[in-house]
Scaffold this active site. Structure first.
Site, PDB file in Angstrom:
ATOM      1  N   GLY A   2       6.133  10.004  26.066  1.00 44.29           N
ATOM      2  CA  GLY A   2       5.746  11.246  25.809  1.00 44.29           C
ATOM      3  C   GLY A   2       6.335  12.195  26.903  1.00 44.29           C
ATOM      4  O   GLY A   2       6.684  13.153  26.875  1.00 44.29           O
ATOM      5  N   VAL A 106       6.517  10.064  16.149  1.00 45.33           N
ATOM      6  CA  VAL A 106       7.183   9.013  16.793  1.00 45.33           C
ATOM      7  C   VAL A 106       6.822   7.403  16.933  1.00 45.33           C
ATOM      8  O   VAL A 106       7.510   6.481  16.950  1.00 45.33           O
ATOM      9  CB  VAL A 106       7.606   9.370  18.171  1.00 45.33           C
ATOM     10  CG1 VAL A 106       8.589   8.647  19.036  1.00 45.33           C
ATOM     11  CG2 VAL A 106       7.977  10.761  18.252  1.00 45.33           C
ATOM     12  N   ARG A 139      22.389   5.737  18.559  1.00 45.58           N
ATOM     13  CA  ARG A 139      22.760   4.341  18.890  1.00 45.58           C
ATOM     14  C   ARG A 139      24.081   4.044  18.262  1.00 45.58           C
ATOM     15  O   ARG A 139      25.075   3.593  18.697  1.00 45.58           O
ATOM     16  CB  ARG A 139      21.719   3.361  18.448  1.00 45.58           C
ATOM     17  CG  ARG A 139      20.571   3.659  19.343  1.00 45.58           C
ATOM     18  CD  ARG A 139      19.271   2.502  19.102  1.00 45.58           C
ATOM     19  NE  ARG A 139      18.272   2.557  20.136  1.00 45.58           N
ATOM     20  CZ  ARG A 139      17.138   2.472  19.848  1.00 45.58           C
ATOM     21  NH1 ARG A 139      16.739   2.057  18.802  1.00 45.58           N
ATOM     22  NH2 ARG A 139      16.074   2.377  20.866  1.00 45.58           N
ATOM     23  N   HIS A 163      12.826   3.031   9.666  1.00 42.70           N
ATOM     24  CA  HIS A 163      13.226   2.676  11.004  1.00 42.70           C
ATOM     25  C   HIS A 163      12.687   1.310  11.071  1.00 42.70           C
ATOM     26  O   HIS A 163      11.453   0.919  11.755  1.00 42.70           O
ATOM     27  CB  HIS A 163      12.142   3.538  11.673  1.00 42.70           C
ATOM     28  CG  HIS A 163      12.579   3.309  13.254  1.00 42.70           C
ATOM     29  ND1 HIS A 163      13.904   3.326  13.878  1.00 42.70           N
ATOM     30  CD2 HIS A 163      11.790   3.252  14.302  1.00 42.70           C
ATOM     31  CE1 HIS A 163      13.891   3.225  15.113  1.00 42.70           C
ATOM     32  NE2 HIS A 163      12.636   3.124  15.548  1.00 42.70           N
TER      33      HIS A 163
HETATM   34  N1  LIG Z   1      10.202   6.419  16.220  1.00 36.82           N
HETATM   35  C1  LIG Z   1      11.055   5.709  17.336  1.00 36.82           C
HETATM   36  O1  LIG Z   1      12.335   5.702  17.022  1.00 36.82           O
HETATM   37  C2  LIG Z   1      10.448   5.218  18.455  1.00 36.82           C
HETATM   38  C3  LIG Z   1      11.235   4.851  19.591  1.00 36.82           C
HETATM   39  C4  LIG Z   1      10.545   4.140  20.671  1.00 36.82           C
HETATM   40  C5  LIG Z   1       9.196   3.976  20.652  1.00 36.82           C
HETATM   41  N2  LIG Z   1       8.464   4.459  19.632  1.00 36.82           N
HETATM   42  C6  LIG Z   1       6.978   4.097  19.599  1.00 36.82           C
HETATM   43  O2  LIG Z   1       6.371   5.293  20.137  1.00 36.82           O
HETATM   44  C7  LIG Z   1       5.174   4.723  20.742  1.00 36.82           C
HETATM   45  C8  LIG Z   1       4.912   5.006  22.106  1.00 36.82           C
HETATM   46  O3  LIG Z   1       5.878   4.263  22.845  1.00 36.82           O
HETATM   47  P1  LIG Z   1       5.799   4.576  24.502  1.00 36.82           P
HETATM   48  O4  LIG Z   1       7.194   3.606  24.975  1.00 36.82           O
HETATM   49  O5  LIG Z   1       5.758   5.729  24.908  1.00 36.82           O
HETATM   50  O6  LIG Z   1       4.514   3.584  24.857  1.00 36.82           O
HETATM   51  P2  LIG Z   1       3.598   3.772  26.411  1.00 36.82           P
HETATM   52  O7  LIG Z   1       2.685   2.646  26.224  1.00 36.82           O
HETATM   53  O8  LIG Z   1       4.465   4.149  27.599  1.00 36.82           O
HETATM   54  O9  LIG Z   1       2.913   5.201  25.894  1.00 36.82           O
HETATM   55  C9  LIG Z   1       1.699   5.050  24.896  1.00 36.82           C
HETATM   56  C10 LIG Z   1       0.671   6.145  25.435  1.00 36.82           C
HETATM   57  O10 LIG Z   1      -0.182   6.463  24.496  1.00 36.82           O
HETATM   58  C11 LIG Z   1      -1.383   6.403  25.134  1.00 36.82           C
HETATM   59  N3  LIG Z   1      -2.356   6.476  24.115  1.00 36.82           N
HETATM   60  C12 LIG Z   1      -3.061   5.429  23.359  1.00 36.82           C
HETATM   61  N4  LIG Z   1      -4.102   5.838  22.620  1.00 36.82           N
HETATM   62  C13 LIG Z   1      -4.085   7.226  22.720  1.00 36.82           C
HETATM   63  C14 LIG Z   1      -5.107   8.271  22.018  1.00 36.82           C
HETATM   64  N5  LIG Z   1      -5.944   7.814  20.966  1.00 36.82           N
HETATM   65  N6  LIG Z   1      -4.738   9.342  22.292  1.00 36.82           N
HETATM   66  C15 LIG Z   1      -3.690   9.880  23.270  1.00 36.82           C
HETATM   67  N7  LIG Z   1      -2.921   9.049  23.740  1.00 36.82           N
HETATM   68  C16 LIG Z   1      -3.087   7.459  23.604  1.00 36.82           C
HETATM   69  C17 LIG Z   1      -1.344   5.233  26.244  1.00 36.82           C
HETATM   70  O11 LIG Z   1      -2.331   5.466  26.863  1.00 36.82           O
HETATM   71  C18 LIG Z   1       0.011   5.336  26.681  1.00 36.82           C
HETATM   72  O12 LIG Z   1      -0.002   6.281  27.791  1.00 36.82           O
HETATM   73  C19 LIG Z   1       5.108   3.205  20.394  1.00 36.82           C
HETATM   74  O13 LIG Z   1       4.426   2.976  19.116  1.00 36.82           O
HETATM   75  C20 LIG Z   1       6.513   2.854  20.118  1.00 36.82           C
HETATM   76  O14 LIG Z   1       6.865   1.742  19.194  1.00 36.82           O
HETATM   77  C21 LIG Z   1       9.090   5.065  18.526  1.00 36.82           C
END
Ligand SMILES: NC(=O)c1ccc[n+]([C@@H]2O[C@H](COP(=O)([O-])OP(=O)(O)OC[C@H]3O[C@@H](n4cnc5c(N)ncnc54)[C@H](O)[C@@H]3O)[C@@H](O)[C@H]2O)c1
Length: 296
Positions: A2, A106, A139, A163
């Site tokens: 984020g 996401v 990619r 995905h």
């Molecule tokens: N769609 C895509 O192509 C794609 C690509 C990469 C990652 N992702 C997904 O995105 C998600 C996040 O990945 P990331 O690398 O940022 O993980 P991350 O662990 O770095 O960050 C996720 C954040 O979400 C927060 N969180 C948890 N519960 C919450 C809530 N109820 N309210 C607000 N925030 C909350 C956590 O505290 C954490 O900081 C994962 O599910 C990952 O699989 C999707």
């Protein structure tokens, strides 16, 4: 990821940005750090970090990346139950504070999370968009450019479907300077690049060990946000709620979409071969299975 979304968006001065998380101090620290970069970057995006949804009120676009990410050996589907609960929590608060926003989802498993957000928000389908295809296509484009030794700027690609392992890269619709890659590479080379694209997320997870990719995913989100904010009418592969397109009903699947100020303004139904259509259906079936588990 984020925060990295915020980084790319602020560097393009796309608007004012609010970072929100449940970890006390984390969003505030990252937000202030990013804000302090703006004088150097000569950008007037205001950046705020918070744990309070009131600070996000009346956002135009809300990008949801909340949730757990994969560790080595995990599939995206292993995240389902935990991220479903997180998605419930986040969507209800977002809808209360930004009832007119466009949602970009996401969190993984992407298509099932987009479906969750769509059903729980009650938003019209043009306002709930899943990000996957732009990343998967980027990619594929990067691998094609590396293979042929050409500029990434010359390469376009389309990856449709869910995905996951069943995503559907479309070499026929992937081009270098307008020439389909099927004219430029051996079938076996294309298959190798397609497989690397399918495994693209896992390849990064294997290196990082403690988390998943974030630079390219957040750049992909930023391209979608820019297309909406600037009403660009850009054709991008996005997860959209289909109501009969491609013969798929009531399910989020990655398809070519026109993104503009109203979100998804059109879904393009491009002609697919029987084989490509079968791959898309198979991909949709795997989304359907996940969606059934959480009952949305
Ligand atoms: N769609 C895509 O192509 C794609 C690509 C990469 C990652 N992702 C997904 O995105 C998600 C996040 O990945 P990331 O690398 O940022 O993980 P991350 O662990 O770095 O960050 C996720 C954040 O979400 C927060 N969180 C948890 N519960 C919450 C809530 N109820 N309210 C607000 N925030 C909350 C956590 O505290 C954490 O900081 C994962 O599910 C990952 O699989 C999707």
């Amino acid at each position: 990821m984020g925060a990295t979304c915020g980084h790319w968006m602020a560097s393009k001065e796309l608007g004012d940005i609010v970072l929100i998380d449940v970890i006390p101090g984390l969003p505030q620290g990252k937000g202030l750090d990013l804000l302090e970069a703006m004088p150097i970057e000569k950008r007037d995006s205001f950046v705020l970090g918070t744990e309070d949804y009131k600070d996000t009120a009346n956002s135009d676009i809300v990008v949801i990346t909340a949730g757990i990410a994969r560790k080595p050996g995990m599939s995206r589907d292993d995240l389902l139950n935990t991220n479903y609960k997180i998605m419930q929590d986040v969507v209800s608060k977002v809808v209360t504070h930004s009832p007119n926003c466009i949602l970009i989802i996401v969190s993984n498993p992407l298509d099932a999370m987009a479906q969750t957000a769509y059903k729980l928000s009650g938003f019209s389908r043009n306002r709930v968009i899943g990000m996957a295809g732009v990343l998967d296509s980027a990619r594929f484009r990067a691998f094609i450019a590396m293979e042929l030794g050409v500029s990434v700027e010359n390469v376009t690609a389309f990856v449709l479907g869910g995905h996951g392992d069943t995503m559907v890269p479309l070499p026929r619709y992937s081009t270098v300077a307008g020439v389909p890659v099927t004219e430029l590479m051996e079938k076996s080379t294309i298959e190798r690049l397609v497989q690397r694209t399918r495994d693209g997320g896992a390849e990064i997870v294997k290196y990082l060990k403690t988390g998943s990719a974030y630079y390219a995913p957040s750049a992909a989100v930023t391209e979608m946000v820019e297309a909406i904010l600037k009403d660009k009418k850009k054709i991008l592969p996005c997860a959209a709620y289909l109501e009969g397109e491609y013969g798929i009903h009531g399910l989020f699947v990655g398809v070519p979409c026109k993104l503009g100020s109203r979100g998804i303004e059109d879904v393009w139904e491009i002609r697919l071969t029987d084989e490509e259509m079968a791959a898309l259906k198979k991909s949709a079936d795997s989304v359907k299975e996940l969606v059934a588990v959480v009952g949305v």
